[in-house]
Design a protein around this motif. Structure first.
Motif, PDB file in Angstrom:
ATOM      1  N   ARG A 135       0.842  -1.211   0.000  1.00  0.00           N
ATOM      2  CA  ARG A 135       0.000   0.000   0.000  1.00  0.00           C
ATOM      3  C   ARG A 135       0.868   1.249   0.000  1.00  0.00           C
ATOM      4  O   ARG A 135       0.594   2.215  -0.725  1.00  0.00           O
ATOM      5  CB  ARG A 135      -0.934  -0.041   1.219  1.00  0.00           C
ATOM      6  N   PRO A 143      -5.992  -0.846  -6.510  1.00  0.00           N
ATOM      7  CA  PRO A 143      -6.543  -1.991  -5.788  1.00  0.00           C
ATOM      8  C   PRO A 143      -5.479  -3.001  -5.373  1.00  0.00           C
ATOM      9  O   PRO A 143      -4.603  -3.354  -6.173  1.00  0.00           O
ATOM     10  CB  PRO A 143      -7.513  -2.636  -6.785  1.00  0.00           C
ATOM     11  N   THR A 162      -5.779  -3.578   2.447  1.00  0.00           N
ATOM     12  CA  THR A 162      -6.219  -4.182   1.189  1.00  0.00           C
ATOM     13  C   THR A 162      -7.628  -3.724   0.833  1.00  0.00           C
ATOM     14  O   THR A 162      -8.336  -3.144   1.659  1.00  0.00           O
ATOM     15  CB  THR A 162      -6.229  -5.719   1.302  1.00  0.00           C
ATOM     16  N   ASP A 163      -8.037  -4.046  -0.405  1.00  0.00           N
ATOM     17  CA  ASP A 163      -9.396  -3.720  -0.855  1.00  0.00           C
ATOM     18  C   ASP A 163     -10.328  -4.912  -0.775  1.00  0.00           C
ATOM     19  O   ASP A 163     -11.541  -4.741  -0.639  1.00  0.00           O
ATOM     20  CB  ASP A 163      -9.342  -3.206  -2.293  1.00  0.00           C
ATOM     21  N   LEU A 190     -12.782  -4.062  -9.574  1.00  0.00           N
ATOM     22  CA  LEU A 190     -12.181  -2.903  -8.906  1.00  0.00           C
ATOM     23  C   LEU A 190     -11.491  -1.987  -9.916  1.00  0.00           C
ATOM     24  O   LEU A 190     -11.521  -0.767  -9.784  1.00  0.00           O
ATOM     25  CB  LEU A 190     -11.180  -3.348  -7.826  1.00  0.00           C
ATOM     26  N   THR A 195     -16.504   0.204  -5.961  1.00  0.00           N
ATOM     27  CA  THR A 195     -15.895   0.496  -4.662  1.00  0.00           C
ATOM     28  C   THR A 195     -16.245  -0.609  -3.673  1.00  0.00           C
ATOM     29  O   THR A 195     -17.409  -0.794  -3.335  1.00  0.00           O
ATOM     30  CB  THR A 195     -16.425   1.837  -4.104  1.00  0.00           C
ATOM     31  N   THR A 197     -16.559  -2.388  -0.065  1.00  0.00           N
ATOM     32  CA  THR A 197     -16.601  -2.052   1.361  1.00  0.00           C
ATOM     33  C   THR A 197     -16.641  -3.349   2.144  1.00  0.00           C
ATOM     34  O   THR A 197     -17.421  -4.241   1.837  1.00  0.00           O
ATOM     35  CB  THR A 197     -17.856  -1.229   1.711  1.00  0.00           C
ATOM     36  N   THR A 258     -17.563  -8.503   2.002  1.00  0.00           N
ATOM     37  CA  THR A 258     -17.224  -7.413   1.093  1.00  0.00           C
ATOM     38  C   THR A 258     -18.404  -7.163   0.154  1.00  0.00           C
ATOM     39  O   THR A 258     -18.893  -8.092  -0.501  1.00  0.00           O
ATOM     40  CB  THR A 258     -15.978  -7.759   0.274  1.00  0.00           C
TER      41      THR A 258
END
Ligand SMILES: [Zn+2]
Length: 511
Positions: A135, A143, A162-163, A190, A195, A197, A258
């Motif tokens: 990151r 992503p 992370t995503d 992605l 997006t 979550t 997610t």
């Protein structure tokens, strides 16, 4: 492969499941298993019998099939289940990954094929640390996703850096390749500006490893229930059983939901799943059979050919959980009881295998099992043995799941006859997960009255055609991976934690 155009996606992995009670591992141990740099990763993924885990090959193959992209292979470091990673080597590896990522910028995405239960000799969460390193290199808008073994211990940092995290849903693991493919689909979403979550809950619950099967039982039920909630909004539901022997503050069954930009929904499902499991936590109780009863069962099978054969899992000495594969309690007991028709696979002892190779096929000698590593978790045993067969130990996995079609190197291998017991002695530590581990050496599974495997549960897929679940016996012998949690001196867990602390409490988050 459409290299040279399309999105630039970095591919890397540290794949280690660390048993804190097992000896540390360093570069030489990774080199003996799978340590690949740069293009070696793509070459392996394209080979007939890849050495990398299925998530890596599944991701790469699915990305290839989906259209033009530019794979940016970084490092694949895979030692499987072992002890903690030596911290100096970990730092070297992290630096190599960082330098290669920085040199590859600009990147459009990052894929990790992580295991997720790494521990170093100095820190409890190298996986989260690596995700955060990535990151830091790529910035907040690129992503980063990772696949994870279901024996992962999920940290806050793994989630925040992370995503999306995608965990296997099967144990034995037969969906690694599929989860790699799923990660490719998520990566495309992605990149297409969806997006993600994610809601995350970790329960104060260390479920003994043998209670984490997915075909049936409390863990399989919650995974199956979660999958019924997948829809256009809910992208992924991952439930980590956890790896108890990591002994870290990040231990505990974990729930990750997610969604496509719907945090309220993610949180509500996540809380529902965690509450269901917490309410039936007492179901995560092992059902082990004593060593004495296992031996008596094998003797009875040997005496009465009309009885169906059995498989005894030496779950406490599982190389797939960091066990050394060299305890001799079952071997000694079966030998002394003269249990007929027993195959024991596989016993990890390079010195003994080398000695058998020196003596040659047909020779008889005093075999000293586990001469080098006896301690509180592993005993020694000596008996006269005859060499039945010798091999360089290169086989191809045939179980329907994690090792299917993969090259497996057992190192110099010997089949030994020790009294009534046929023992396969190998030189590179592995768990026995299909009958090929002994049939390659001329020992047939259908001739056995009792098979003993040093494995916790991954053998179940490969041996299912011969041993349905009611003929599988989990043995309560000593060892580094005993499901009997009272056998260990735990120092890393956040306490209280169930079942070690029967009065442990948990309150759902007030989201
Ligand atoms: Zn696993």
């Amino acid at each position: 492969m459409a290299e040279g155009n399309g999105k630039r996606i970095a591919i890397l992995a540290l794949h280690i499941e660390s048993n804190r009670f097992a000896p540390p591992v360093g570069r030489a141990d990774f080199e003996e298993k799978v340590l690949l740099y740069g293009d070696e990763i793509l070459e392996d993924a394209a080979s007939e019998h890849p050495r990398m885990v299925g998530t890596m090959t599944g991701f790469i193959h699915a990305m290839n099939d989906a259209g033009p992209w530019t794979p940016v292979p970084i490092v694949n470091a895979d030692v499987g289940a072992a002890g903690p990673i030596d911290h100096d080597f970990y730092l070297e590896l992290k630096q190599e990954m960082r330098e290669r990522l920085e040199a590859a910028m600009p990147l459009d995405g990052v894929y990790f094929g992580e295991h997720g239960a790494a521990v170093s000799t100095a820190i409890s969460d190298p996986d989260g640390d690596l995700f955060q390193m990535a990151r830091d290199v790529v910035g907040p808008n690129v992503p980063i996703i990772s696949t994870l073994d279901l024996h992962t211990n999920i940290s806050e940092e793994m989630v925040s850096a992370t995503d999306a995290l995608i965990i296997y849903r099967t144990n034995p693991h037969v969906d690694q390749y599929e989860r790699g493919m799923e990660a490719s689909g998520v990566m495309h979403e992605l990149l297409g500006n969806v997006t993600p979550t994610t809601a995350f809950i970790r329960l104060p619950l260390v479920a003994p490893q043998v209670t984490q099967l997915t075909a049936s039982g409390p863990y399989g039920e919650i995974i199956d229930y979660g999958q019924t909630l997948i829809d256009d909004t809910v992208m992924n539901i991952s439930i980590a059983g956890g790896f108890t022997y990591g002994d870290t503050p990040e231990n505990g069954m974990a729930f990750l939901v997610t969604t496509r930009d719907d945090m309220t929904r993610a949180q509500s499902i996540c809380r529902d799943l965690a509450e269901r499991v917490w309410n039936y936590r007492e179901r995560f109780t092992p059902n082990l059979t004593s060593l004495e009863d296992c031996i008596a069962g094998a003797v009875a099978r040997g005496e009465d050919p009309s009885e169906p054969s059995i498989i005894i899992a030496d779950v406490a000495d599982n190389p797939g959980g960091g066990g050394r594969g060299n305890t001799a309690w079952l071997l000694e007991g079966l030998y002394e009881a003269k249990a007929k028709g027993v195959i024991l696979a596989v016993f990890n002892d390079a010195a003994l295998a080398a000695e058998a190779h020196e003596h040659g096929v047909g020779a008889t000698f005093d075999a000293r099992f586990n001469r080098d590593e006896a301690d509180q978790y592993s005993n020694q045993f000596t008996a006269e043995a005859t060499v039945l067969a010798l091999s360089d130990g290169n086989i191809v996995g045939r179980d329907p799941g994690s090792r299917k079609n993969m090259s497996i190197d057992l190192g110099p291998t010997a089949a030994l006859q020790v009294g009534t017991v046929t023992v396969i002695v190998i030189s590179i530590r592995q768990q026995c997960i299909d009958p090929g581990y002994f049939e390659n050496f001329g020992v047939s599974v259908t001739d056995a009255r009792t098979v003993v495997v040093k494995s916790r549960g991954h053998f179940r897929a490969g041996f299912l055609p011969y041993f349905p679940p009611e003929r599988v016996i989990e043995c309560d012998a000593p060892g580094l991976t005993s499901p009997n949690l009272d056998n260990f001196d735990w120092t890393g867990f956040q306490r209280p934690i169930y079942p070690l602390d029967q009065d442990a409490e948990w309150t759902p988050p007030d989201w």
